[in-house]
Design a protein around this motif. Structure first.
Motif, PDB file in Angstrom:
ATOM      1  N   SER A 156       0.830  -1.205   0.000  1.00 33.86           N
ATOM      2  CA  SER A 156       0.000   0.000   0.000  1.00 33.86           C
ATOM      3  C   SER A 156       0.865   1.255   0.000  1.00 33.86           C
ATOM      4  O   SER A 156       0.565   2.233  -0.702  1.00 33.86           O
ATOM      5  CB  SER A 156      -0.956   0.005   1.198  1.00 33.86           C
ATOM      6  OG  SER A 156      -0.239   0.123   2.416  1.00 33.86           O
ATOM      7  N   TYR A 199      -0.530   4.622  -1.063  1.00 29.47           N
ATOM      8  CA  TYR A 199      -1.615   4.574  -0.085  1.00 29.47           C
ATOM      9  C   TYR A 199      -0.999   4.376   1.303  1.00 29.47           C
ATOM     10  O   TYR A 199      -0.524   3.289   1.626  1.00 29.47           O
ATOM     11  CB  TYR A 199      -2.582   3.430  -0.395  1.00 29.47           C
ATOM     12  CG  TYR A 199      -3.349   3.612  -1.676  1.00 29.47           C
ATOM     13  CD1 TYR A 199      -4.525   4.345  -1.717  1.00 29.47           C
ATOM     14  CD2 TYR A 199      -2.890   3.045  -2.854  1.00 29.47           C
ATOM     15  CE1 TYR A 199      -5.231   4.517  -2.903  1.00 29.47           C
ATOM     16  CE2 TYR A 199      -3.586   3.203  -4.046  1.00 29.47           C
ATOM     17  CZ  TYR A 199      -4.749   3.943  -4.064  1.00 29.47           C
ATOM     18  OH  TYR A 199      -5.444   4.114  -5.236  1.00 29.47           O
ATOM     19  N   ASP A 243      -2.493   4.590   4.132  1.00 28.84           N
ATOM     20  CA  ASP A 243      -3.453   3.961   5.042  1.00 28.84           C
ATOM     21  C   ASP A 243      -3.843   2.626   4.411  1.00 28.84           C
ATOM     22  O   ASP A 243      -4.543   2.583   3.399  1.00 28.84           O
ATOM     23  CB  ASP A 243      -4.672   4.875   5.220  1.00 28.84           C
ATOM     24  CG  ASP A 243      -5.681   4.321   6.213  1.00 28.84           C
ATOM     25  OD1 ASP A 243      -5.682   3.088   6.432  1.00 28.84           O
ATOM     26  OD2 ASP A 243      -6.475   5.093   6.757  1.00 28.84           O
ATOM     27  N   SER A 301      -5.887   0.324   5.311  1.00 28.98           N
ATOM     28  CA  SER A 301      -7.326   0.030   5.278  1.00 28.98           C
ATOM     29  C   SER A 301      -7.991   0.767   4.114  1.00 28.98           C
ATOM     30  O   SER A 301      -8.877   0.221   3.450  1.00 28.98           O
ATOM     31  CB  SER A 301      -7.973   0.419   6.612  1.00 28.98           C
ATOM     32  OG  SER A 301      -7.841   1.814   6.848  1.00 28.98           O
ATOM     33  N   HIS A 302      -7.554   1.994   3.864  1.00 24.21           N
ATOM     34  CA  HIS A 302      -8.094   2.743   2.720  1.00 24.21           C
ATOM     35  C   HIS A 302      -7.680   2.073   1.418  1.00 24.21           C
ATOM     36  O   HIS A 302      -8.489   1.943   0.476  1.00 24.21           O
ATOM     37  CB  HIS A 302      -7.599   4.185   2.755  1.00 24.21           C
ATOM     38  CG  HIS A 302      -8.016   5.001   1.558  1.00 24.21           C
ATOM     39  ND1 HIS A 302      -9.336   5.266   1.269  1.00 24.21           N
ATOM     40  CD2 HIS A 302      -7.289   5.584   0.573  1.00 24.21           C
ATOM     41  CE1 HIS A 302      -9.409   5.979   0.166  1.00 24.21           C
ATOM     42  NE2 HIS A 302      -8.176   6.176  -0.281  1.00 24.21           N
ATOM     43  N   SER A 346      -7.093  -1.083   0.965  1.00 21.57           N
ATOM     44  CA  SER A 346      -7.895  -2.302   0.813  1.00 21.57           C
ATOM     45  C   SER A 346      -9.287  -1.983   0.287  1.00 21.57           C
ATOM     46  O   SER A 346      -9.828  -2.696  -0.564  1.00 21.57           O
ATOM     47  CB  SER A 346      -7.998  -3.030   2.162  1.00 21.57           C
ATOM     48  OG  SER A 346      -6.724  -3.466   2.597  1.00 21.57           O
ATOM     49  N   LYS A 347      -9.861  -0.884   0.760  1.00 18.77           N
ATOM     50  CA  LYS A 347     -11.193  -0.480   0.324  1.00 18.77           C
ATOM     51  C   LYS A 347     -11.197  -0.100  -1.155  1.00 18.77           C
ATOM     52  O   LYS A 347     -12.087  -0.497  -1.924  1.00 18.77           O
ATOM     53  CB  LYS A 347     -11.684   0.688   1.183  1.00 18.77           C
ATOM     54  CG  LYS A 347     -13.078   1.166   0.832  1.00 18.77           C
ATOM     55  CD  LYS A 347     -13.493   2.318   1.754  1.00 18.77           C
ATOM     56  CE  LYS A 347     -14.891   2.820   1.397  1.00 18.77           C
ATOM     57  NZ  LYS A 347     -15.301   3.946   2.286  1.00 18.77           N
ATOM     58  N   VAL A 348     -10.185   0.672  -1.562  1.00 17.04           N
ATOM     59  CA  VAL A 348     -10.090   1.098  -2.960  1.00 17.04           C
ATOM     60  C   VAL A 348      -9.843  -0.114  -3.861  1.00 17.04           C
ATOM     61  O   VAL A 348     -10.439  -0.245  -4.933  1.00 17.04           O
ATOM     62  CB  VAL A 348      -8.956   2.136  -3.132  1.00 17.04           C
ATOM     63  CG1 VAL A 348      -8.748   2.459  -4.610  1.00 17.04           C
ATOM     64  CG2 VAL A 348      -9.285   3.412  -2.358  1.00 17.04           C
ATOM     65  N   ARG A 376     -10.662  -3.244  -3.316  1.00 18.18           N
ATOM     66  CA  ARG A 376     -11.879  -4.041  -3.386  1.00 18.18           C
ATOM     67  C   ARG A 376     -12.884  -3.413  -4.354  1.00 18.18           C
ATOM     68  O   ARG A 376     -13.560  -4.117  -5.113  1.00 18.18           O
ATOM     69  CB  ARG A 376     -12.499  -4.170  -1.993  1.00 18.18           C
ATOM     70  CG  ARG A 376     -13.779  -5.028  -1.969  1.00 18.18           C
ATOM     71  CD  ARG A 376     -14.391  -5.052  -0.570  1.00 18.18           C
ATOM     72  NE  ARG A 376     -13.498  -5.703   0.374  1.00 18.18           N
ATOM     73  CZ  ARG A 376     -13.419  -7.011   0.546  1.00 18.18           C
ATOM     74  NH1 ARG A 376     -14.184  -7.831  -0.172  1.00 18.18           N
ATOM     75  NH2 ARG A 376     -12.591  -7.522   1.437  1.00 18.18           N
ATOM     76  N   GLY A 377     -12.989  -2.093  -4.308  1.00 23.71           N
ATOM     77  CA  GLY A 377     -13.918  -1.410  -5.205  1.00 23.71           C
ATOM     78  C   GLY A 377     -13.557  -1.599  -6.665  1.00 23.71           C
ATOM     79  O   GLY A 377     -14.431  -1.637  -7.534  1.00 23.71           O
ATOM     80  N   ARG A 393     -12.621  -7.742  -4.721  1.00 17.93           N
ATOM     81  CA  ARG A 393     -12.148  -8.451  -3.533  1.00 17.93           C
ATOM     82  C   ARG A 393     -10.959  -7.691  -2.944  1.00 17.93           C
ATOM     83  O   ARG A 393     -10.285  -6.941  -3.652  1.00 17.93           O
ATOM     84  CB  ARG A 393     -11.751  -9.885  -3.872  1.00 17.93           C
ATOM     85  CG  ARG A 393     -10.611 -10.007  -4.867  1.00 17.93           C
ATOM     86  CD  ARG A 393     -10.351 -11.461  -5.273  1.00 17.93           C
ATOM     87  NE  ARG A 393     -11.410 -11.937  -6.145  1.00 17.93           N
ATOM     88  CZ  ARG A 393     -11.441 -13.175  -6.639  1.00 17.93           C
ATOM     89  NH1 ARG A 393     -10.505 -14.047  -6.303  1.00 17.93           N
ATOM     90  NH2 ARG A 393     -12.417 -13.543  -7.432  1.00 17.93           N
ATOM     91  N   GLY A 394     -10.731  -7.865  -1.653  1.00 18.54           N
ATOM     92  CA  GLY A 394      -9.643  -7.159  -0.994  1.00 18.54           C
ATOM     93  C   GLY A 394      -8.286  -7.712  -1.398  1.00 18.54           C
ATOM     94  O   GLY A 394      -8.190  -8.795  -1.999  1.00 18.54           O
TER      95      GLY A 394
END
Length: 277
Positions: free
Chosen positions: A237, A242, A244, A246-247, A249-251, A253-254, A258-259
Motif C-alpha cells: 500500500s 496509499y 493507510d 485500510s483505505h 484495501s477499500k479502494v 476491493r472497489g 475483492r480485498g
C-alpha cells in the motif's frame, strides 16, 4: 460607363510582426484584438475555450480577443502574425459575420508569405495616407486568402486526431513516483499548460482524468506486487501511494471485487492448481 464602389470594409492593423524562437510558451495569454498568426516554420499546440489544436507549418491560427489561450512549442519556429480589428457593413465584426476555424491550412503558402513580407515592409515605413491604404489592402488580401482556404477544406477541427503518445512524459512521471503525492498542477507544469486545459486534453486521449489514471496505475502495480511478491499488504500500500492500508484495501476491493488479501489467496490457489498434475 462607370461604377461607383462604396467600401463596406473597415480595417485597423495594430501590429505586424515576425517572431523567431527556439522554444515558445504563452500561458493564459489575453489580448484585446484578433491575432492572425501564420506558422512559417515549426509546430505548436494551441489551446483555448474552443478546444485544442495542433498547428504546423502552413497553418494560420486565429486568436480571439479577450479569450485566454496557450501556445506551446518545444521546437524551433517562425511565425508571421498581425493584430487586427476588422468591421464590415454597419460596424459588424468581420470575424463574427464570417466565422473561421481556430486553425486553417493555407492553400497557397508561398503567395501568403510573399504578401505578408510586403505588408511587413510597408508597416516598418513611416506613416502616410497612401501607405495606410496599402497596409489595409494587403491585410484584406491575407484575410481573403484565409477565407478561400477555408472554402477548400483548409479549416481544421478540434476533432483532428491527437498524437496518442503526447502525454507519455506524464505517464512516465507518474509511474516513477507512484509512492509519492502527485497533483494535477504538478503534471500540467511538465507541459506548461493550464491545469484545466491539461486535464481536458489528457482525458480526450485516455478517457480518464490524470488523477484517475494515477489511481489506475497505482492499483495495477499493487495487483502485480500481490501476484509476484511476498511483500505485506502494508508495504504494498505504501509503495503504491496509499499510506493507510485500510483505505488501500477499500479502494482495491472497489476496483477488483475483492480485498488485497483475498486476491492474493485466489492467485496462490490458482497457481497451486495449475502446478498440480
Amino acid at each position: 460607363m462607370s461604377s461607383i464602389i462604396h467600401s463596406q470594409f473597415d480595417i485597423t492593423v495594430l501590429d505586424v510582426i515576425k517572431i523567431q524562437y527556439q522554444k515558445r510558451v504563452l500561458f493564459d495569454y489575453v489580448q484585446s484584438c484578433y491575432t492572425v498568426s501564420y506558422i512559417q516554420k515549426g509546430e505548436v499546440l494551441t489551446t483555448s475555450s474552443e478546444g485544442e489544436y495542433v498547428a504546423s507549418a502552413g497553418d494560420v491560427m486565429i486568436h480571439r480577443p479577450n479569450e485566454p489561450f496557450n501556445v506551446i512549442s518545444k521546437m524551433e519556429g517562425v511565425h508571421y502574425l498581425f493584430n487586427i480589428n476588422a468591421k464590415v457593413k454597419d460596424g459588424d465584426n468581420f470575424f463574427k459575420l464570417f466565422p473561421l476555424g481556430k486553425v486553417i491550412r493555407i492553400r497557397d503558402q508561398s503567395e501568403y508569405e510573399r504578401r505578408f513580407d510586403e505588408l511587413r515592409s510597408l508597416w516598418l515605413q513611416e506613416e502616410e495616407d497612401f501607405r495606410n491604404v496599402q497596409v489595409g489592402s494587403l491585410a484584406f488580401f491575407l484575410l481573403y486568402e484565409i477565407m478561400e482556404s477555408t472554402k477548400l477544406g483548409g479549416r481544421r477541427s478540434s476533432r483532428d486526431p491527437y498524437v496518442t503518445d503526447r502525454f507519455n512524459e506524464a505517464l512516465k512521471y507518474m509511474e516513477e513516483r507512484l509512492d509519492q503525492e502527485i497533483s494535477r498542477e504538478e503534471l500540467s507544469k511538465l507541459y506548461h499548460m493550464n491545469p484545466v486545459y491539461f486535464s481536458r486534453a489528457f482525458q480526450k486521449i485516455y478517457k480518464l482524468t490524470p488523477m484517475q489514471m494515477l489511481r489506475k496505475l497505482r492499483l495495477q502495480q499493487a495487483k502485480q506486487m500481490l501476484e509476484y511478491t511476498d511483500y505485506t499488504i502494508e508495504h504494498i500500500s505504501q509503495r503504491c501511494g496509499y499510506y493507510d492500508a485500510s483505505h488501500f484495501s477499500k479502494v482495491f476491493r472497489g476496483e477488483y471485487g475483492r480485498g488485497p488479501a483475498e486476491y492474493r489467496k485466489s492467485i496462490e490457489y490458482t497457481k497451486t492448481n495449475i502446478a498440480t498434475p
